[in-house]
Design an enzyme around this catalytic site. Structure first.
Site, PDB file in Angstrom:
ATOM      1  N   CYS A  61       0.777  -1.072  -0.037  1.00 26.46           N
ATOM      2  CA  CYS A  61       0.078   0.218  -0.064  1.00 26.46           C
ATOM      3  C   CYS A  61       0.885   1.291  -0.201  1.00 26.46           C
ATOM      4  O   CYS A  61       1.698   1.599   1.023  1.00 26.46           O
ATOM      5  CB  CYS A  61      -1.080  -0.133   1.235  1.00 26.46           C
ATOM      6  SG  CYS A  61      -1.850   1.424   1.509  1.00 26.46           S
ATOM      7  N   CYS A  64       0.110   3.892   2.858  1.00 29.74           N
ATOM      8  CA  CYS A  64       0.601   3.157   4.002  1.00 29.74           C
ATOM      9  C   CYS A  64       2.182   3.321   4.196  1.00 29.74           C
ATOM     10  O   CYS A  64       2.805   3.842   5.431  1.00 29.74           O
ATOM     11  CB  CYS A  64       0.626   1.854   4.040  1.00 29.74           C
ATOM     12  SG  CYS A  64      -1.317   1.009   3.647  1.00 29.74           S
TER      13      CYS A  64
END
Length: 168
Positions: A61, A64
């Site tokens: 991600c 993230c």
């Protein structure tokens, strides 16, 4: 299906609806257990002496990865006052990939929990990565964010300042 922030996804329909546990700000955080990166048991209820910032993320991600330095900064800045930043990886499969990722991230000194089944995402009713919450010492959710935490987030700072004891 978990997607990174900014990606549209259809909400999952759950026809076998069980008791719905709300995890909005002001709600009590439901019980949550998983495994720490080292294989030991993680139990959120055992952290009641701390204010916990739970960050749901995955190695694949992008948003993230973007927020890791900010999470580390919060971990360092507020740790002495009782904040524990905990990253909950929802990566599926062999945890070796998560271990390698964390080892390669020199700036990721906060604890990592493994949740390959995405139990935390179900609890928090989210399909967005990253999703973060702050749980106070009473076990109440005092802040929630879908998407990356930006540097110097004023709402987050306010939530942490009110949940943490003042500096002595």
């Amino acid at each position: 299906t978990l997607t990174q922030a900014g990606t549209q996804t259809q909400p999952a329909s759950d026809s076998a609806s069980t008791t719905v546990v709300k995890t909005e700000v002001g709600s009590a955080m439901p019980e949550y257990t998983a495994l720490n990166l080292d294989g030991s048991k993680f139990d959120l209820a055992a952290k009641r002496d701390k204010v916990v910032l739970l960050n749901v993320w995955a190695t694949w991600c992008g948003p993230c990865r973007f927020e890791i330095p900010e999470l580390q900064k919060l971990h360092e800045q507020y740790g002495a006052r009782g904040l524990e930043v905990i990253g909950v990886s929802v990566d599926e499969g062999d945890p070796a990939g998560v271990r390698t990722f964390v080892a390669d991230q020199k700036k990721m000194a906060y604890p990592i929990v493994l949740d390959p089944d995405g139990k935390i995402a179900n609890l928090l009713e989210t399909s967005v990565l990253p999703t973060s919450i702050v749980v106070d010492r009473k076990g109440k959710i005092v802040w929630k964010r879908y998407g990356a935490i930006m540097e110097g987030d004023a709402e987050l700072k306010k939530a942490l300042e009110s949940a943490l004891p003042t500096k002595s």
